[in-house]
Design an enzyme around this catalytic site. Structure first.
Site, PDB file in Angstrom:
ATOM      1  CD  GLU A  62      83.472  -8.356   1.243  1.00  0.00           C
ATOM      2  OE1 GLU A  62      83.576  -9.552   0.854  1.00  0.00           O
ATOM      3  OE2 GLU A  62      83.255  -7.346   0.558  1.00  0.00           O
ATOM      4  CG  HIS A 131      74.865  -2.409  -3.471  1.00  0.00           C
ATOM      5  ND1 HIS A 131      74.455  -3.248  -4.249  1.00  0.00           N
ATOM      6  CD2 HIS A 131      76.322  -2.437  -3.692  1.00  0.00           C
ATOM      7  CE1 HIS A 131      75.428  -3.698  -5.044  1.00  0.00           C
ATOM      8  NE2 HIS A 131      76.510  -3.350  -4.636  1.00  0.00           N
TER       9      HIS A 131
END
Length: 329
Positions: A62, A131
């Site tokens: 990321e 998540h």
């Protein structure tokens, strides 16, 4: 006015396809956005349509691909960077907070960073703690970036166009529970004003102030409250930074009571910021203390019954509204 019924997912996909068709500087990059079809299948088919130069699969890094997107933006491109879920964005926090948000200031106004970073947020899909969190309020703390939270089909379709025109970084948080939602998309839609909240339902007794996935729970609660003779006004913030303070003051001046529904944790949340602004700007309009309905202060559980118990639900909103309405000065 004619309209087409589509899903929230399709609205986001159309927004990206339209932007890429109209501007050769726009491209999409992120983990699995190409061959796999994207997180929640949002970019499915885009690799075939635009090719691998403009739909770029990246390594699981990321910090690396967000940094590359920032560099491309500084170099004159208009990248759309997709991070699968807000939890993973923490791995790119240094790039977002220390580079994208500061570069214009630290370059003495010489370089804007017109990057758009999309990610899923929120619970309700049984994806467990890593998540399912709602951290958009954290990003709303940071000067130098804008934070958009599309809650409707129309905003999912048109917010991206406005974001890509912005010279500064825009983070778009798409609630994961909305991707399968269907709704009407008017044919005469156009890019939206990112800095204005919207009143989705007029009311006189209490203001329900919310954003993202909680908007639809607030609208359902307002329907039930109407059966009890309580008229609730439902305000969709649409942006967490900048906050439309004028709209907040306007609705409370009308209803004199406010309940904020925020899927983030209550401590240090965007709901705390909204409460403070109401106290600062509209204290004498309030006939009752501001109430907040937030997520329980725990990591989001996997088990369905525990997840439902942790996240704000319609009965929680109804209870909060009734207490506020019954409060006497």
């Amino acid at each position: 006015m004619s309209a087409e019924t589509i899903t929230y997912r399709e609205a986001v996909r159309r927004a990206m396809c339209s932007a890429m068709s109209e501007d050769p500087r726009v491209f999409l990059m992120g983990e699995d956005v190409g061959a796999y079809g994207g997180c929640y299948a949002v970019s499915k088919g885009m690799l075939d349509e635009f090719g691998e130069q403009r739909v770029r699969d990246t390594p699981l890094s990321e910090s690396g691909f967000v940094g590359a997107g920032i560099g491309a933006a500084i170099g004159g491109m208009r990248p759309i960077v997709e991070i699968m879920t807000v939890n993973f964005s923490l791995l790119a926090l240094d790039q977002i907070v220390n580079t994208a948000a500061t570069f214009l200031h630290m370059s003495g106004g010489q370089f804007n960073v017109p990057v758009v970073i999309r990610m899923a947020t929120g619970g309700g899909k049984q994806l467990a703690a890593q998540h399912s969190h709602s951290l958009e309020g954290w990003y709303a703390h940071i000067p130098g970036i804008k934070v958009a939270v599309p809650a409707t089909i129309e905003d999912a379709r048109w917010m991206l166009a406005t974001a890509l025109e912005d010279p500064d970084p825009v983070l778009i948080f798409e609630h994961a529970a909305l991707y399968n939602m269907e709704g009407e998309l008017p044919e005469d839609g156009a890019p939206v004003d990112l800095e204005k909240a919207v009143v989705h339902r007029q009311g006189n007794d209490v203001s329900l102030i919310t954003y993202g996935g909680s908007l639809h729970k607030c609208l359902e609660a307002a329907d039930q409250l109407a059966e009890d003779g309580i008229s609730a006004e439902v305000v969709d913030l649409r942006m967490l930074r900048p906050l439309d303070t004028e709209a907040l003051v306007e609705t409370v001046t009308k209803t004199h009571r406010a309940v904020i529904v925020d899927e983030g944790w209550k401590t240090g949340s965007i709901s705390a910021e909204i409460t403070t602004r109401l106290v600062e700007e509209a204290f004498y309009e309030l006939d009752a203390p501001v109430a907040r309905v937030c997520t329980e202060e725990v990591p989001i559980p996997y088990a369905k019954h525990l997840e439902d118990a942790a996240i704000p639900q319609v009965p929680d909103i109804l209870d909060a509204v009734r207490k506020v309405v019954e409060h006497h000065v």
